[in-house]
Design a protein around this motif. Sequence first.
Motif, mmCIF file in Angstrom:
data_model
loop_
_atom_site.group_PDB
_atom_site.id
_atom_site.type_symbol
_atom_site.label_atom_id
_atom_site.label_comp_id
_atom_site.label_asym_id
_atom_site.label_seq_id
_atom_site.Cartn_x
_atom_site.Cartn_y
_atom_site.Cartn_z
ATOM 1 N N LEU A 313 -26.658 -2.462 25.358
ATOM 2 C CA LEU A 313 -26.413 -1.021 25.246
ATOM 3 C C LEU A 313 -26.952 -0.347 26.505
ATOM 4 N N HIS A 314 -26.105 0.400 27.199
ATOM 5 C CA HIS A 314 -26.509 1.138 28.396
ATOM 6 C C HIS A 314 -26.545 2.626 28.074
ATOM 7 N N THR A 315 -27.567 3.310 28.570
ATOM 8 C CA THR A 315 -27.621 4.762 28.421
ATOM 9 C C THR A 315 -28.397 5.346 29.587
ATOM 10 N N LEU A 316 -27.904 6.439 30.135
ATOM 11 C CA LEU A 316 -28.610 7.134 31.206
ATOM 12 C C LEU A 316 -29.493 8.191 30.562
ATOM 13 N N MET A 317 -30.797 8.009 30.675
ATOM 14 C CA MET A 317 -31.735 8.925 30.044
ATOM 15 C C MET A 317 -31.630 10.309 30.681
ATOM 16 N N GLU A 318 -31.498 11.318 29.836
ATOM 17 C CA GLU A 318 -31.417 12.693 30.310
ATOM 18 C C GLU A 318 -32.756 13.396 30.115
ATOM 19 N N PRO A 319 -33.114 14.303 31.020
ATOM 20 C CA PRO A 319 -34.368 15.045 30.858
ATOM 21 C C PRO A 319 -34.441 15.722 29.489
ATOM 22 N N GLY A 320 -35.613 15.673 28.880
ATOM 23 C CA GLY A 320 -35.793 16.253 27.555
ATOM 24 C C GLY A 320 -35.468 15.306 26.427
ATOM 25 N N THR A 321 -35.159 14.043 26.754
ATOM 26 C CA THR A 321 -34.828 13.032 25.753
ATOM 27 C C THR A 321 -35.873 11.921 25.794
ATOM 28 N N MET A 322 -36.181 11.375 24.636
ATOM 29 C CA MET A 322 -37.136 10.265 24.553
ATOM 30 C C MET A 322 -36.536 9.153 23.720
ATOM 31 N N VAL A 323 -36.693 7.936 24.176
ATOM 32 C CA VAL A 323 -36.238 6.780 23.417
ATOM 33 C C VAL A 323 -37.460 6.064 22.850
ATOM 34 N N ALA A 324 -37.340 5.605 21.617
ATOM 35 C CA ALA A 324 -38.388 4.810 20.970
ATOM 36 C C ALA A 324 -37.772 3.484 20.574
ATOM 37 N N PHE A 325 -38.475 2.388 20.830
ATOM 38 C CA PHE A 325 -37.928 1.078 20.482
ATOM 39 C C PHE A 325 -39.045 0.107 20.144
ATOM 40 N N ASP A 326 -38.728 -0.806 19.249
ATOM 41 C CA ASP A 326 -39.671 -1.822 18.786
ATOM 42 C C ASP A 326 -39.859 -2.845 19.899
ATOM 43 N N ASN A 327 -41.040 -2.856 20.490
ATOM 44 C CA ASN A 327 -41.312 -3.714 21.631
ATOM 45 C C ASN A 327 -41.381 -5.190 21.269
ATOM 46 N N ARG A 328 -41.448 -5.512 19.995
ATOM 47 C CA ARG A 328 -41.479 -6.912 19.591
ATOM 48 C C ARG A 328 -40.150 -7.311 18.938
ATOM 49 N N ARG A 329 -39.137 -6.487 19.166
ATOM 50 C CA ARG A 329 -37.782 -6.812 18.730
ATOM 51 C C ARG A 329 -36.762 -6.491 19.815
ATOM 52 N N VAL A 330 -36.790 -5.284 20.326
ATOM 53 C CA VAL A 330 -35.769 -4.808 21.260
ATOM 54 C C VAL A 330 -36.212 -5.038 22.699
ATOM 55 N N LEU A 331 -35.364 -5.718 23.466
ATOM 56 C CA LEU A 331 -35.623 -5.906 24.880
ATOM 57 C C LEU A 331 -35.084 -4.693 25.637
ATOM 58 N N HIS A 332 -35.794 -4.293 26.675
ATOM 59 C CA HIS A 332 -35.352 -3.147 27.459
ATOM 60 C C HIS A 332 -35.370 -3.494 28.943
ATOM 61 N N GLY A 333 -34.636 -2.727 29.710
ATOM 62 C CA GLY A 333 -34.574 -2.922 31.155
ATOM 63 C C GLY A 333 -33.909 -1.721 31.789
ATOM 64 N N ARG A 334 -33.501 -1.862 33.031
ATOM 65 C CA ARG A 334 -32.819 -0.758 33.705
ATOM 66 C C ARG A 334 -32.064 -1.289 34.908
ATOM 67 N N ASP A 335 -31.099 -0.502 35.349
ATOM 68 C CA ASP A 335 -30.413 -0.760 36.603
ATOM 69 C C ASP A 335 -31.295 -0.285 37.750
ATOM 70 N N ALA A 336 -31.067 -0.828 38.931
ATOM 71 C CA ALA A 336 -31.775 -0.351 40.113
ATOM 72 C C ALA A 336 -31.378 1.098 40.385
ATOM 73 N N PHE A 337 -32.241 1.835 41.076
ATOM 74 C CA PHE A 337 -31.920 3.216 41.435
ATOM 75 C C PHE A 337 -32.405 3.500 42.851
ATOM 76 N N ASP A 338 -31.892 4.570 43.424
ATOM 77 C CA ASP A 338 -32.233 4.967 44.786
ATOM 78 C C ASP A 338 -33.185 6.156 44.728
ATOM 79 N N PRO A 339 -34.505 5.937 44.965
ATOM 80 C CA PRO A 339 -35.464 7.031 44.832
ATOM 81 C C PRO A 339 -35.280 8.133 45.869
ATOM 82 N N SER A 340 -34.529 7.849 46.937
ATOM 83 C CA SER A 340 -34.312 8.878 47.955
ATOM 84 C C SER A 340 -33.303 9.931 47.513
#
Length: 363
Positions: A313-340
């Motif tokens: 499942l992919h989602t782009l986190m928007e400001p003002g939103t929070m995700v909660a997930f079970d750290n001993r069930r759900v794996l999480h990650g992210r795509d690379a981003f350009d901090p500049s």
Amino acid sequence: MNAYAITHDELDLEVRWPGGESTRFPWIWMRVNEPGAFDPVTRERRFDLAGVAPDIRPDDVELSGDMLVVRWPGGEGVSQVPMAWLEARRPDAPQPGDPAAVVPELWDASLAEMLPRHTANGDLKAFLIDLKRFGLALVEGLGDDPEAGVAFGQRIACIRETYFGRIFEVYTHPKPNSLAYTAHALAPHTDLPYFETPPGVQFLHCVRNGAIGGASLFVDGFRAGRVLRDEAPEDFDLLSRQRMPYRFIDDVSDMRHRRPVLALDDDGELAEVALNPALADEIRLDADPAATRRYYAACRRLMTITRRPELTLHTLMEPGTMVAFDNRRVLHGRDAFDPSTGERWLRGFYIDRIDIDSRLRCL
């Protein structure tokens, strides 16, 4: 009045119920667990098991209406036990349900279409049920207040402090001690597997997200584990038996723990996932090199399953939103981003599973 009948011997009380069935209750069990053994205010057991003989038996027992009266030896006092209390503890009696025992619902990438969403001031019980059910839920409407996510977490329970602090700030650091604090892509993983007890639920509050890239990704580790069990049961069995060494090291700490990647419950069902290849320590070579190759092959197979697009499942986190997930069930990650290209700032914290369950039961 119910037609109870009792008999007893030196070991047990036997109760014959109105329907004709009977149950035997050991005297030692009766003495330890009867209602009078507990403090009426704190509800903690005051009776001291070490203070009586394991073959304790009463001096006298009588049935007075629907109340069992037991007189214990040696000045141990008198217990008055409602027969309804005993009947509720028959082995075949229906057991009260646990409000926190929400049956997990496995999911894949299609969950994106119905991802549980809740408002910051909404129904906390409904949020916690969804969190238990899917291991993943969103909180919306936190606004631009960096403290709003923490305030929501405190509605649930105490925040768990870790080596990274009570609240950790996820943005690029000049000298990071974790890949989370870089702009690199992060493969699906669980956090802090080198802890004796990894945190239960992780909360990530998106305060700002103006950078190009950096979409968050989530995978149901229980679903991935089921796929592995179906496709390669021998690999599933190996990852549930052999422990993976995990290690975190920086300038001031060196933390290590060994645990199975897939932990099973008493019924042989998957209960926890601990997969973080970036923190996997060097595996000690087995006397049989083939065993080492088999273990790495099993780990690799599970990793490739967790990276299948149909499970991610992919989602782009928007400001003002929070995700909660079970750290001993759900794996999480992210795509690379350009901090500049803009600021990406998330605030994270953990709340343990036991506190989540406690809050849900109280609600």
